[in-house]
Design a protein around this motif. Structure first.
Motif, PDB file in Angstrom:
ATOM      1  N   ALA A  36      -0.506  -7.029  -2.474  1.00  0.00           N
ATOM      2  CA  ALA A  36      -1.207  -8.290  -2.225  1.00  0.00           C
ATOM      3  C   ALA A  36      -0.745  -9.375  -3.191  1.00  0.00           C
ATOM      4  O   ALA A  36      -0.564 -10.543  -2.804  1.00  0.00           O
ATOM      5  N   ILE A  37      -0.528  -9.023  -4.462  1.00  0.00           N
ATOM      6  CA  ILE A  37      -0.057 -10.000  -5.440  1.00  0.00           C
ATOM      7  C   ILE A  37       1.355 -10.463  -5.098  1.00  0.00           C
ATOM      8  O   ILE A  37       1.706 -11.640  -5.293  1.00  0.00           O
ATOM      9  N   THR A  38       2.178  -9.572  -4.557  1.00  0.00           N
ATOM     10  CA  THR A  38       3.530  -9.963  -4.142  1.00  0.00           C
ATOM     11  C   THR A  38       3.479 -10.997  -3.029  1.00  0.00           C
ATOM     12  O   THR A  38       4.290 -11.940  -3.002  1.00  0.00           O
ATOM     13  N   LEU A  39       2.544 -10.858  -2.115  1.00  0.00           N
ATOM     14  CA  LEU A  39       2.401 -11.861  -1.047  1.00  0.00           C
ATOM     15  C   LEU A  39       2.031 -13.229  -1.623  1.00  0.00           C
ATOM     16  O   LEU A  39       2.568 -14.262  -1.190  1.00  0.00           O
ATOM     17  N   SER A  40       1.127 -13.258  -2.599  1.00  0.00           N
ATOM     18  CA  SER A  40       0.756 -14.540  -3.216  1.00  0.00           C
ATOM     19  C   SER A  40       1.922 -15.119  -4.012  1.00  0.00           C
ATOM     20  O   SER A  40       2.106 -16.339  -4.057  1.00  0.00           O
ATOM     21  N   ARG A  59      -1.065 -15.710   3.573  1.00  0.00           N
ATOM     22  CA  ARG A  59      -2.480 -15.623   3.174  1.00  0.00           C
ATOM     23  C   ARG A  59      -3.250 -14.720   4.135  1.00  0.00           C
ATOM     24  O   ARG A  59      -4.118 -13.947   3.706  1.00  0.00           O
ATOM     25  N   ARG A  60      -2.945 -14.819   5.405  1.00  0.00           N
ATOM     26  CA  ARG A  60      -3.624 -13.965   6.387  1.00  0.00           C
ATOM     27  C   ARG A  60      -3.190 -12.513   6.228  1.00  0.00           C
ATOM     28  O   ARG A  60      -3.993 -11.594   6.431  1.00  0.00           O
ATOM     29  N   GLN A  61      -1.934 -12.301   5.862  1.00  0.00           N
ATOM     30  CA  GLN A  61      -1.503 -10.927   5.606  1.00  0.00           C
ATOM     31  C   GLN A  61      -2.229 -10.340   4.388  1.00  0.00           C
ATOM     32  O   GLN A  61      -2.639  -9.181   4.407  1.00  0.00           O
ATOM     33  N   ALA A  62      -2.376 -11.156   3.333  1.00  0.00           N
ATOM     34  CA  ALA A  62      -3.059 -10.675   2.124  1.00  0.00           C
ATOM     35  C   ALA A  62      -4.540 -10.457   2.374  1.00  0.00           C
ATOM     36  O   ALA A  62      -5.170  -9.639   1.695  1.00  0.00           O
ATOM     37  N   ALA A  63      -5.126 -11.168   3.329  1.00  0.00           N
ATOM     38  CA  ALA A  63      -6.550 -10.990   3.623  1.00  0.00           C
ATOM     39  C   ALA A  63      -6.850  -9.584   4.120  1.00  0.00           C
ATOM     40  O   ALA A  63      -7.985  -9.106   4.016  1.00  0.00           O
TER      41      ALA A  63
END
Length: 219
Positions: A36-40, A59-63
């Motif tokens: 999740a941190i990699t996505l941000s 952001r939707r993927q990390a959600a």
């Protein structure tokens, strides 16, 4: 999966950015939350014209790594007299993930978390561990305090060296003055000795002249 989502929300929303759990759970949580941190981080490094759309997609993927928002909020929106339900911790974690952590780890390719073993728990003998985010506020405060202590120590050492050099120069000056005084005293003693040695010679000269004058008178 629900347990990992709860742990991820607790870790990101924690004030000290660390939580205490069992070692197996910490090892399972580490790759989960780092994805999740990699996505941000990717969202923070976006460039181009369509950055908004791609950031929204990330952001939707990390959600998916956190619990969704309150599902009843949509049904109650617009109804008179109904108070809107507050956002859940998952929404707050997602917001903090993209607003703060993405910028912090913008130039870090990986390794966003750290696991520290705590030993065995009394009772069930489970092995405990701390999982925390690296570069947290506690670490930054500790680094600043270490730098301040180092700078204070260097200043104190410099002051001590300056003081010792001043003492050395003062001692050298005093030794020079004492040497000058001793030399002056020796010169004065030498001068007085020479004066004393000259006085008997004059007395002898006077004594030798007196008999001659007496003989001349008798003749």
């Amino acid at each position: 999966m629900s347990m990992l989502r709860n742990l991820a929300v607790s870790l990101i929303n924690a004030r000290e950015e660390r939580i205490v759990t069992t070692l197996p759970k910490a090892k399972e949580l580490r790759p989960f939350v780092e994805k999740a941190i990699t996505l941000s981080r990717k969202a923070s490094n976006l460039e181009g014209d369509d950055t908004g759309a791609r950031a929204l997609h990330l952001r939707r993927q990390a959600a998916g790594f956190f619990h969704a928002g309150n599902m009843q909020a949509v049904a109650m929106t617009g109804k008179r007299g109904q108070v809107r339900l507050p956002r859940t911790a998952g929404v707050a974690a997602l917001r903090r993930l993209f607003d703060e952590l993405g910028e912090r780890y913008k130039d870090r390719p990986g390794g966003y978390t750290r696991i520290l073993k705590l030993g065995r728990r009394a009772g069930d003998n489970a092995e405990l561990a701390i999982i925390e985010l690296v570069d947290n506020q506690g670490e930054r405060d500790a680094l600043e305090a270490a730098k301040k202590r180092k700078s204070a120590g260097s200043k104190k050492k410099k002051a001590v060296e300056t003081k010792s050099s001043d003492r050395g120069s003062t001692a050298q000056k005093e030794s020079t003055e004492s040497t000058a005084k001793v030399s002056d005293k020796s010169e004065s003693m030498k001068t007085s000795a020479e004066t004393t040695s000259e006085e008997p010679a004059e007395t002898d000269a006077v004594d030798t002249n007196e008999p001659e004058s007496g003989v001349a008178e008798e003749s």
